[in-house]
Design a protein around this motif. Structure first.
Motif, PDB file in Angstrom:
ATOM      1  N   ALA A 245      -3.646   1.517  -9.497  1.00  0.00           N
ATOM      2  CA  ALA A 245      -3.053   2.681  -8.838  1.00  0.00           C
ATOM      3  C   ALA A 245      -3.379   2.640  -7.357  1.00  0.00           C
ATOM      4  O   ALA A 245      -3.778   1.597  -6.820  1.00  0.00           O
ATOM      5  N   ALA A 246      -3.273   3.775  -6.676  1.00  0.00           N
ATOM      6  CA  ALA A 246      -3.320   3.834  -5.212  1.00  0.00           C
ATOM      7  C   ALA A 246      -4.570   3.205  -4.617  1.00  0.00           C
ATOM      8  O   ALA A 246      -4.502   2.566  -3.584  1.00  0.00           O
ATOM      9  N   ARG A 247      -5.711   3.367  -5.269  1.00  0.00           N
ATOM     10  CA  ARG A 247      -6.913   2.698  -4.769  1.00  0.00           C
ATOM     11  C   ARG A 247      -7.042   1.377  -5.505  1.00  0.00           C
ATOM     12  O   ARG A 247      -7.328   1.365  -6.708  1.00  0.00           O
ATOM     13  N   PRO A 248      -6.811   0.231  -4.837  1.00  0.00           N
ATOM     14  CA  PRO A 248      -6.759  -1.058  -5.520  1.00  0.00           C
ATOM     15  C   PRO A 248      -7.978  -1.362  -6.368  1.00  0.00           C
ATOM     16  O   PRO A 248      -7.886  -2.080  -7.346  1.00  0.00           O
ATOM     17  N   ALA A 249      -9.139  -0.774  -6.015  1.00  0.00           N
ATOM     18  CA  ALA A 249     -10.334  -1.059  -6.785  1.00  0.00           C
ATOM     19  C   ALA A 249     -10.344  -0.297  -8.104  1.00  0.00           C
ATOM     20  O   ALA A 249     -11.115  -0.594  -9.002  1.00  0.00           O
ATOM     21  N   ALA A 250      -9.479   0.729  -8.231  1.00  0.00           N
ATOM     22  CA  ALA A 250      -9.493   1.544  -9.436  1.00  0.00           C
ATOM     23  C   ALA A 250      -8.481   1.046 -10.431  1.00  0.00           C
ATOM     24  O   ALA A 250      -7.362   0.734 -10.091  1.00  0.00           O
TER      25      ALA A 250
ATOM     26  N   GLU B 252       0.822  -1.220   0.000  1.00  0.00           N
ATOM     27  CA  GLU B 252       0.000   0.000   0.000  1.00  0.00           C
ATOM     28  C   GLU B 252       0.854   1.266   0.000  1.00  0.00           C
ATOM     29  O   GLU B 252       0.506   2.265  -0.639  1.00  0.00           O
ATOM     30  N   ASP B 253       1.959   1.253   0.726  1.00  0.00           N
ATOM     31  CA  ASP B 253       2.828   2.441   0.771  1.00  0.00           C
ATOM     32  C   ASP B 253       3.403   2.743  -0.612  1.00  0.00           C
ATOM     33  O   ASP B 253       3.494   3.914  -1.012  1.00  0.00           O
ATOM     34  N   PHE B 254       3.811   1.722  -1.334  1.00  0.00           N
ATOM     35  CA  PHE B 254       4.322   1.912  -2.694  1.00  0.00           C
ATOM     36  C   PHE B 254       3.256   2.554  -3.581  1.00  0.00           C
ATOM     37  O   PHE B 254       3.531   3.491  -4.340  1.00  0.00           O
TER      38      PHE B 254
ATOM     39  N   GLY C 206       2.685   6.740  -5.339  1.00  0.00           N
ATOM     40  CA  GLY C 206       2.499   6.955  -6.765  1.00  0.00           C
ATOM     41  C   GLY C 206       2.889   5.780  -7.630  1.00  0.00           C
ATOM     42  O   GLY C 206       2.754   5.836  -8.858  1.00  0.00           O
ATOM     43  N   GLY C 207       3.402   4.714  -7.014  1.00  0.00           N
ATOM     44  CA  GLY C 207       3.744   3.524  -7.788  1.00  0.00           C
ATOM     45  C   GLY C 207       2.504   2.819  -8.301  1.00  0.00           C
ATOM     46  O   GLY C 207       1.390   2.996  -7.769  1.00  0.00           O
ATOM     47  N   ARG C 208       2.672   2.021  -9.328  1.00  0.00           N
ATOM     48  CA  ARG C 208       1.549   1.301  -9.922  1.00  0.00           C
ATOM     49  C   ARG C 208       1.944  -0.142 -10.217  1.00  0.00           C
ATOM     50  O   ARG C 208       3.117  -0.439 -10.417  1.00  0.00           O
ATOM     51  N   PHE C 209       0.927  -0.983 -10.208  1.00  0.00           N
ATOM     52  CA  PHE C 209       1.103  -2.395 -10.543  1.00  0.00           C
ATOM     53  C   PHE C 209       0.410  -2.704 -11.865  1.00  0.00           C
ATOM     54  O   PHE C 209      -0.722  -2.254 -12.100  1.00  0.00           O
TER      55      PHE C 209
END
Length: 423
Positions: free
Chosen positions: A415-420, A395-397, A401-404
């Protein structure tokens, strides 16, 4: 090459030779063939990954079989100790106890037992345990932690040896190893040699239904020789006097199935869940050709999408790295043609992989600590089967501003909100 690889001409389950040619992913090095940077060969041996389906029993398989000692005598895959996996192994104990009625002192035999984590859970309950695993390095670890493990390939000889020394087993278990085995009839000869008259055989495999529905093409590599449905496993077990009596589906490894079998003469009636999965497989078309051909086409479409997405990010100056270096990850990168020009490194928790280079792509593997010192803009989540656990852990990553990029079943960026998800 001829002494290492052979072509599969007759089905290992039913002996048939009427094959549906599904697709080819080309020739690639072995998924676990990690390289030492100090000794990188000019050319890595590469072997075909061609997918076929037996029209007789509907076994899905890869056409070319690598000699097992090349793959498994020294093995770098170590059973994960993640919360998800430990929880699953505890459920396995409960499921097996429910079907086999295990008591203290009963013998549990596990083939492909790795470092002994699963057997240790049975041992805690008072069962006698013995593992059989061909990886000498992993058997050494298991024995050191007090889980007796024979560094051998399981088969008829090993089953008879264990039975002669320790008696018959109330449970014979194989978790996520059966799909690796070419001579499955020899393995079942070993299982029936050691299985008690009222014993249970429990086999866990990645489930073909999940593989096809979720487009899990990256789980197709040389170690995974077979991709099983309940229909095919039932056919196989019947040829050894065994009857499927129950099934459980599990979320691990992208979706798995655990099948429970007993001796036919034991007279155990199958639970309703067996018929339910047979019905599901018929409804989904697993007994016909079209679903497999559709899978092959979708796989190549996703390969192109992942390749174009990652190359585009790299061309825009973004730093991309791989999260995890599992076999499915090295496979995906090779199928997509991605290398150090696109991925700076891969981060993995397995110490055996640290400082190595990925096979084929030659991307360096770093420890999580090293990766945090060189944080990328994007992580390509190669260990996507642990996505929920990893996204929560990182979550901190994400907040920084990091993304998966999650590649399977369709590439998406989180992005930061996993649902988005963003395009």
């Amino acid at each position: 090459m001829q002494d290492i690889v052979r072509r599969l001409d007759t089905c290992r389950v039913c002996g048939g030779d009427d094959w549906l040619e599904v697709t080819s992913f080309g020739s690639v090095p072995l998924a676990n063939g990690f390289l030492d940077p100090a000794d990188v060969p000019a050319h890595e041996p590469a072997y075909p990954v061609d997918v076929i389906v037996c029209r007789g029993c509907r076994l899905m398989a890869i056409r070319h079989v690598i000699r097992p000692d090349v793959l498994f005598r020294h093995y770098v895959y170590v059973t994960s100790e993640s919360d998800q996996m430990i929880g699953h192994m505890r459920r396995i104990v409960g499921w097996c106890d429910r079907r086999a009625g295990l008591a203290p002192g009963d013998l549990v035999v596990e083939l492909g037992s790795n470092v002994g984590l699963q057997l240790a859970l049975f041992q805690e309950r008072g069962q006698r345990v013995v593992g059989v695993d061909p990886a000498e390095n992993l058997a050494e670890i298991a024995n050191a932690r007090g889980v007796r493990t024979l560094p051998e390939f399981f088969g008829g000889d090993q089953g008879r040896r264990v039975a002669a020394e320790l008696g018959q087993a109330k449970l014979v278990l194989g978790r996520q190893c059966f799909a690796h085995i070419d001579d499955v009839h020899n393995v079942l000869d070993g299982a029936t040699a050691v299985l008690a008259p009222d014993g249970v055989l429990a086999i866990e495999v990645p489930y073909l239904v999940d593989l096809l529905q979720e487009n899990q093409f990256d789980t197709i590599y040389h170690e995974h020789l077979s991709y099983y449905s309940v229909h095919t496993l039932g056919r196989l077990f019947e040829s050894h006097g065994l009857r499927l009596v129950d099934v459980e589906r599990a979320a691990v490894h992208g979706g798995s199935v655990v099948v429970f079998a007993a001796r036919a003469e034991a007279g155990r009636e199958p639970a309703p869940a067996v018929a339910q999965l047979h019905s599901l497989e018929r409804q989904l078309g697993l007994l016909d050709d079209e679903v497999y051909l559709d899978f092959g086409a979708r796989a190549h479409d996703v390969i192109a999408q992942v390749r174009d997405l990652v190359r585009g990010l790299a061309a825009d100056g973004k730093v991309v790295a791989g999260y995890g270096a599992p076999s499915k990850g090295t496979t995906l990168l090779q199928f997509c043609g991605l290398g150090p020009a696109e991925l700076r490194f891969c981060s993995d928790t397995t110490s055996l992989k640290h400082g190595k280079l990925l096979p084929g792509t030659r991307i360096p593997v770093r420890s999580p600590e090293q990766a945090r010192a060189e944080e990328p803009d994007y992580y390509l989540l190669l260990a996507w089967n642990y996505a929920a656990e990893i996204l929560s852990k990182e979550e901190d990553f994400l907040r920084r501003g990091g993304r998966f990029i999650i590649p399977i079943p369709q590439p998406r960026v989180v992005a930061a909100r996993p649902a988005a998800a963003v395009a």
